[in-house]
Write a protein that holds these residues in place. Sequence first.
Motif, mmCIF file in Angstrom:
data_model
loop_
_atom_site.group_PDB
_atom_site.id
_atom_site.type_symbol
_atom_site.label_atom_id
_atom_site.label_comp_id
_atom_site.label_asym_id
_atom_site.label_seq_id
_atom_site.Cartn_x
_atom_site.Cartn_y
_atom_site.Cartn_z
ATOM 1 N N THR A 1 15.367 -17.350 -49.868
ATOM 2 C CA THR A 1 14.315 -16.818 -49.538
ATOM 3 C C THR A 1 14.276 -16.004 -48.256
ATOM 4 O OG1 THR A 1 13.125 -18.090 -51.398
ATOM 5 C CG2 THR A 1 11.673 -16.721 -49.808
ATOM 6 N N VAL B 1 18.260 -11.058 -56.579
ATOM 7 C CA VAL B 1 18.853 -12.304 -56.115
ATOM 8 C C VAL B 1 19.275 -13.169 -57.526
ATOM 9 C CG1 VAL B 1 18.083 -14.272 -54.868
ATOM 10 C CG2 VAL B 1 17.026 -12.192 -54.471
ATOM 11 N N LEU C 1 8.009 -15.709 -51.782
ATOM 12 C CA LEU C 1 8.356 -14.161 -52.054
ATOM 13 C C LEU C 1 7.039 -13.416 -52.420
ATOM 14 C CD1 LEU C 1 11.606 -14.450 -54.107
ATOM 15 C CD2 LEU C 1 11.253 -13.713 -51.739
ATOM 16 N N VAL D 1 11.726 -6.885 -55.625
ATOM 17 C CA VAL D 1 12.605 -7.940 -55.765
ATOM 18 C C VAL D 1 12.707 -8.769 -57.176
ATOM 19 C CG1 VAL D 1 12.953 -10.328 -54.744
ATOM 20 C CG2 VAL D 1 12.181 -8.704 -53.236
ATOM 21 N N VAL E 1 16.094 -5.713 -54.065
ATOM 22 C CA VAL E 1 16.802 -6.933 -53.980
ATOM 23 C C VAL E 1 17.003 -7.596 -55.177
ATOM 24 C CG1 VAL E 1 17.220 -8.972 -52.521
ATOM 25 C CG2 VAL E 1 16.156 -7.148 -51.393
ATOM 26 N N VAL F 1 16.308 -12.889 -48.196
ATOM 27 C CA VAL F 1 15.256 -11.843 -48.674
ATOM 28 C C VAL F 1 14.275 -11.375 -47.509
ATOM 29 C CG1 VAL F 1 13.995 -11.015 -50.478
ATOM 30 C CG2 VAL F 1 15.827 -12.661 -50.991
#
Length: 540
Positions: free
Chosen positions: A376, A400, A451, A236, A398, A379
Motif C-alpha cells: 500500500t 496491484v 487505499l 486502483v 495502478v 501505491v
Amino acid sequence: MTEIGFSLGHSLLTLSMPLCVGLLLSAAMELLLTPKSRMIWQRPLASNLLHLGTWLIVFAAELVLFRRPWFAMGNVLAIQLLIVLVNNAKYHAMREPFLVHDFEYFTDAIRHPRLYLPFFGIANALLALCAFIGVLVAGVMLEPSVFSSAQASVGSYIVSWGILFAVGVAVTVWGYKVRVRRVLLQPEHDYCALGQIGFLWHYGILHYTQPNPVEENQWRELLPQDAAAEKLPDVVVVQSESFFDARTEYPVLKPSILAEFDQICAHSFSWGALTVPAWGANTIRTESAFLTGKPAHVLGVHQFSPYRHFMKQPQYTVAHALKALGYRTVCIHPYPASFYLRDKLYPRMGFDEFIDIQSFTEADKVGQYVGDVALTDKVKSILSKRSHASGTSTPVFVFVITMENHGPLHLEKASQADQVAFYEGEQPFGCDDLTVYARHLRNADTMAAMLTECLNDQPNGGVLGWYGDHVPIMAKVYQTLGAPKGETRYFIWNDHSTDGLKEASSTSASSKDISELPTLLFQALSARYKTRLAAEQESV
C-alpha cells in the motif's frame, strides 16, 4: 540371410518382454489416479491409441539413451508415476487433475520451489529424487547393454528400434486422426472419460489448434471519451491473494477481522460475491478474466493457461482502455516479474511500468512474502505524484497483485495471541492454517482502508476495485470444517459512491462473474467524473 533373420528375431524378442510388461504396468498404474478414470475398455479408441503410441515412442527414446530394455521400461514407468503423483497432489489441493499446460510448472518448481514443493511434499520430492538416482545407477550396473549380446548384431537392434519407433508414431497418428472432436473442456469430466494420457493429448492438440478472436474496446460506450485527462480520478484495482470472506463459511471467526472491508462495502458503488475460474491457485485465470473482461469459457482451452496464449495473440485490456483516456498505467507485484511471463506480456497488455520484487526489501515481508501494508505504501508513493502540491495532471491506473496471503500457509506458525484475536471461542483442532490465513486477512483489511483514505485525498478523487483471485489452499481446515463454495468477494468503490449505480443490496446476495468487474469499474469511474463536472458547473 538366415543369420540376419535370427539376429533380428532375437533382438525383437529381447525387447518384447519388457515392452509387454511395461504396457501392462502402465495401464495398471492409472488405477492409482485420483479421481478414478474409466477403465481402458470404456474409453474412446483414440485415447487407447494415444496412450499406446506415446508409451512406444518414449520407450524407444529411453532405449536410444540407455540401450537397456528393462531399465528403459522402468524409466518410462517412473516418468508416468511422477505425473500420477503430481496429479494426485494437485487434485487434493486444487480439485483439478493435472493438465497438459502444467508441464511448464516443473521448471517453475525449480525456480520457485516454495510455491510448489510444499504441496507435493518436500520429503516426497527428495525421496523420489533419491529413488530415481538409485534406480539409474542400479540399472546401468546390473543390466548389460543390448550391444554386448553375442546373439544379435548392433544393426539388428537398430532395425528393431526403428520398427518400434515407427509403430509408435503410426499408432499416435492414428489416435490423432480418430480423436474426440468435441471435448467438453471440463477437466475432471474429460479426464475421467479419456484417461490421463488421452486427456493430456486432447487438451494439447486443442492448445495448438484452437484460435481465439481478439475483441477491440468493448467498454468504449461506458467511458467518457472526450474527458479532459487532468479531471479524471485515479484508479486502483487490487487483486488480493486468496481473498474471500472466511467468516461466512466459518462462523467461529470473529466478524471484526474484516471490519474495514464491511464499512467500505456499505458505501461502495457495487459489492458482493464473485465467481472466479480458479480454486486454490492458478491466479492468472482470474487475472486474465478481469483484465480482458472475457469469461473463462470464451477462451476455450486457453482458459487454463491464458498468458501463454496471450503471448501469441495479444488481447485488448482494461489497461489499454484507460491508457486511451490518458492514464499512466502501472502494475505492482512483489514477486519476480518473469513469473507467468508478466515481464514480457504486460507491456503488450497496455502497462507502462511493472514494479516487481526488486523494489522491495526483506523488511517489507510479513510472513513469507511482501506484506499488504508495504504494498500500500508503494501505491501511495505513486499516487502522491498527482497530489495537490505536485501539479501533475496525468491520471494514474495502478493494478496491484498482492502476495502476503499466498501459501503454503502451513509453513507459518499460528500463535496463541492470534487464536485469541480471531476466534469467538477456541481454535478448532487442526485449523492452524485458518489462523495464519486470518492474520493475513486482517492485513488485507487494513490495506483496503488505507487505499480508500488515500484516494479520498486525491485532487480528483479516486476509484478502488478489489477482488479475491481464488480461495486459499487449506486442506486440513476443509477436512475439519468443510470446503468453501469457491466464491471470493469484491467491491467497486469511489469517493462519491452514493452517486450513480449502487447494488449493495442485490450483489451481496448474488454472484458477479470476474469478467463483469471491468464494466462496473468503468461505470464507477464515469459516475465519479460526472460528479466532478456537475460540481464545477454548480460553482460557476
